[in-house]
Scaffold this active site. Structure first.
Site, PDB file in Angstrom:
ATOM      1  N   ASP A 418      44.282  45.511  41.094  1.00  0.00           N
ATOM      2  CA  ASP A 418      45.477  46.146  40.558  1.00  0.00           C
ATOM      3  C   ASP A 418      45.121  47.506  39.950  1.00  0.00           C
ATOM      4  O   ASP A 418      44.205  47.614  39.130  1.00  0.00           O
ATOM      5  CB  ASP A 418      46.085  45.232  39.485  1.00  0.00           C
ATOM      6  CG  ASP A 418      47.468  45.664  39.064  1.00  0.00           C
ATOM      7  OD1 ASP A 418      48.372  45.649  39.914  1.00  0.00           O
ATOM      8  OD2 ASP A 418      47.642  46.015  37.878  1.00  0.00           O
ATOM      9  N   ASN A 419      45.842  48.542  40.374  1.00  0.00           N
ATOM     10  CA  ASN A 419      45.704  49.877  39.776  1.00  0.00           C
ATOM     11  C   ASN A 419      44.253  50.355  39.639  1.00  0.00           C
ATOM     12  O   ASN A 419      43.837  50.794  38.561  1.00  0.00           O
ATOM     13  CB  ASN A 419      46.369  49.901  38.393  1.00  0.00           C
ATOM     14  CG  ASN A 419      47.876  49.998  38.480  1.00  0.00           C
ATOM     15  OD1 ASN A 419      48.410  50.623  39.385  1.00  0.00           O
ATOM     16  ND2 ASN A 419      48.553  49.382  37.551  1.00  0.00           N
ATOM     17  N   GLU A 447      44.868  48.459  45.321  1.00  0.00           N
ATOM     18  CA  GLU A 447      46.302  48.703  45.157  1.00  0.00           C
ATOM     19  C   GLU A 447      46.448  50.029  44.412  1.00  0.00           C
ATOM     20  O   GLU A 447      46.647  50.075  43.210  1.00  0.00           O
ATOM     21  CB  GLU A 447      46.958  47.560  44.367  1.00  0.00           C
ATOM     22  CG  GLU A 447      48.476  47.664  44.302  1.00  0.00           C
ATOM     23  CD  GLU A 447      49.003  47.935  42.896  1.00  0.00           C
ATOM     24  OE1 GLU A 447      50.238  47.868  42.714  1.00  0.00           O
ATOM     25  OE2 GLU A 447      48.211  48.234  41.992  1.00  0.00           O
TER      26      GLU A 447
END
Length: 697
Positions: A418-419, A447
């Protein structure tokens, strides 16, 4: 499980930021290389910043280089390839007929590990003589001179002890034919016959007479497991699978055991990777309520990305989902159905996370003494504290490595990160390198919905896959540019995973495009790239957004989602059969499981997208070539008819030559040429996926 040796991070083994590329660097001129008699430049595959380009096991990789020399004499170019076990092979490159002095060959890489390669160029004395001799002898110009030059060439080759004895004898005899003293028409005809002899030409292709040799430096190419580049992904929230509404109106969430009951249906649709959002305890402080509100009621589950509570942090499972043993059983059940489980790696913490009290130095403290929460303006995430890698990078890196190793021990080999663009590139380079040194099967998906430079930088430093801008590329022009970019320009190191939607992304195209939009986007994603993904609810055409956003209303990030999959499919109100068919086509056609073979073609309509994917017979494993043409009406509100224009030479068909195509979605068969009429009704069949049929097939 056996204990594993682990090297813990220290600050001096983390790369300097100056060594981490933010964008592909412009090529630097190599003065020495350009002043050789046969310069070699722009070798590919390549990656920015000195990192290794990547491929996956079974991928057909084009090797390219620019090579030329002065004048009209001909050259040859070889690729010298060294496998991970040290075996060398030599491959002849063919000139690219586009005026760029490019040379290319394609190789299917069939072993994991680090390969090495270099390009070698040389003056091709036989090819130069043969080209000039045929022209001059046919024209009756300098015939004796050309014969004598050829006799000298063949005599030198016949003296080469490295050639097979029968070949040396043949070359000596041919040299005598050319050296015959009589300048007669018969002697000229004999010379022409030799020039047209395939056996002689093959001998010099395989063992050329060379001069003015030059070579590039050795370079490396990392070949990873097939799943690093090929997969059909499905995302669901375990807490929604098997969730039921109680008599009092509250909802009892699903568990790993109830979620496992959904696995056969996912396998039945043909998906082979199941991605789970964070499965950890969820913080209670500033917990988000339905539709991202700051007000919660009893029973609101909160966002899984607000990781950490009294029950534990990143190495724990949410007690409502079950135990760690339940998770392992879930992973094992999925594996038995041919599905790998991908786990979210969200490096952030809820205010209740154990890290906050134990390691305040891992967070950013504001002047008023509070800890900064996450923001992505205009979005605010009051329930999440971002990590700060400045104060204790080694300690934080060691903890993340421990967490990753913990989940690897539970059977996870894929992490959706994530991120990642909000963390230092040098950290990711170190983490992925360290993890893959211990377990090269582990795959990391970035991501990173961010600017091109950091997105490409993350791929260069090691991420095996990347989310992309696909969800926001919807017009014909946008898609042509995007697909060309990800399959040709950056494919040496960036592997796109074309997710059609996510819990955060419900684009206007899907909101207002109706059911046709869902078929269109799924078909492009499944055929254009080797990896693509679908978030649960896509097959139910969930297209209502929260006002003012591109997120689904009643977003599953903040609440349980009750769905009746079987009832929707039984009523003919589900896209699941269409997804199933797309994945069947992907499994049946190896051309669709490649990335670099997409070629965009042309149509006379600004809403008709056309591209092909071709794989030569040498690489399909069936003995036959595999060619598909995808034609898409990207306007979900219209009926379009137009003429498409194809460069059929991509799959070995000459312009104007007829061939047959079969629509793999409908079964229809049509005779086509390089200019073909199409009619695509967005309300019935907006997409053709056409197989080019061989004669008699």
């Amino acid at each position: 499980m056996a204990a594993r040796s682990v090297t813990r991070p220290t600050p001096d083994i983390l790369r300097s930021p100056a060594q981490i590329p933010l964008r592909p660097a412009p090529p630097q001129p190599d003065t020495e290389a350009l002043t050789t008699r046969i310069p070699l430049s722009d070798p590919r595959p390549t990656a920015p910043g000195g990192f290794s380009p990547k491929a996956f096991e079974g991928e057909v990789v084009p090797f390219r280089v620019i090579a030329f020399r002065e004048g009209h004499d001909l050259i040859g170019v070889h690729l010298r390839l060294r496998s991970p076990d040290g075996v060398e092979s030599l491959h002849r490159l063919a000139p690219v007929e586009d005026g760029t002095d490019g040379w290319e060959t394609s190789i299917a890489l069939d072993a994991r590990g680090r390969w090495s390669f270099r390009f070698e160029a040389f003056a091709d004395e036989f090819a130069t003589w043969a080209h000039a001799a045929e022209l001059k002898i046919r024209a009756g110009v300098d015939v004796p001179v050309m014969r004598m030059l050829g006799a000298g060439l063949l005599s030198r080759a016949a003296a080469d002890a490295g050639r097979p004895a029968p070949e040396r004898a043949r070359l000596k005899a041919d040299a005598n034919v050319l050296a015959a003293p009589h300048d007669t028409p018969e002697a000229a005809d004999a010379a022409l016959a030799l020039l047209q002899d395939d056996t002689l030409a093959r001998a010099f292709r395989e063992r050329p007479l060379t001069a003015l040799d030059s070579a590039t430096a050795w370079q490396t190419l990392l070949v990873e497991r097939t799943r690093a580049g090929v997969g059909a992904w499905y995302e669901f929230f375990p807490r929604s699978e098997g969730a039921v509404r109680r008599a009092d109106g509250s909802i009892a969430g699903g568990t790993f055991r109830t979620a496992a009951e959904r696995l056969p249906a996912i396998a039945g649709m043909g998906f082979d990777v199941l991605y789970l959002p964070p499965i950890h305890p969820i913080g209670r402080t500033h917990r988000k309520g339905p539709n991202n509100t700051l007000v919660t009621a009893q029973g609101d589950p909160g966002s899984p990305w607000a990781v950490g509570a009294a029950e534990g942090g990143h190495d724990a499972v949410h007690p409502d989902l079950g135990t760690l043993a339940d998770f392992r059983a879930f992973v094992e059940r999925a594996g038995g159905l041919g599905i790998e489980v991908a786990l979210d790696l969200a490096l952030q913490a809820a205010p209740d996370h154990p890290w906050v009290a134990a390691h305040p130095e891992w967070f950013t403290t504001l002047p008023d003494g509070t800890i900064a929460y996450a923001e992505n303006p205009p979005k605010k995430y009051q329930d999440i504290y971002p990590l700060n890698f400045d104060d204790d990078p080694a300690g934080l890196a060691a903890e993340v490595l421990r967490v990753v190793e913990h989940w690897i021990a539970q059977g996870v080999r894929i992490f959706r990160v994530d991120n990642p663009h909000t963390k230092p590139l040098r950290f990711w380079e170190w983490l992925i390198r360290t993890v893959n040194a211990q377990d090269p099967d582990v795959v990391f998906l970035a991501e990173a919905f961010t600017r091109p430079a950091p997105l490409r930088g993350l791929a260069a430093v090691g991420f095996q896959q990347s989310y992309t801008y696909f969800t926001w590329r919807n017009t014909k022009a946008e898609l042509e540019e995007f697909l060309t970019s990800v399959t040709q320009e950056t494919a040496d190191y960036l592997r796109p995973n074309l997710f059609v939607n996510t819990p955060d992304i419900l684009t206007e195209y899907l909101q207002f495009g109706g059911r046709s939009a869902y078929r269109i986007r799924a078909a492009i994603a499944a055929t254009a790239a080797a990896s693509y993904g679908v978030y649960a609810g896509y097959e139910l055409y969930e297209n209502v957004a929260r006002p003012g956003s591109e997120e689904n209303i009643d977003n599953e990030k903040y609440e349980y989602k009750l769905r009746d999959w079987d009832a929707a499919e039984a009523a003919g109100d589900s896209l699941a059969p269409y997804l199933r068919r797309l994945n069947e086509i992907r499994r049946a056609h190896p051309a669709l499981r490649q990335l670099r073979n997409l070629r965009v073609h042309w149509s006379d309509d600004d809403a008709i997208l056309v591209y092909s994917k071709h794989l030569d017979a040498a690489f399909t494993g069936t003995g036959a070539p595999d060619t598909l043409i995808v034609v898409v009406n990207v306007d979900p509100h219209s009926v379009r008819q137009t003429t498409v224009h194809l460069d059929t030479r991509e799959w070995g068909v000459e312009p104007g030559e007829a061939f047959e195509v079969e629509d793999l979605l409908t079964g229809a068969v049509w005779p086509w040429t390089d200019h073909a009429f199409v009619r695509l009704d967005a309300f019935t069949e907006p997409v053709h996926i056409l197989r080019v049929r061989e004669q008699g097939s």
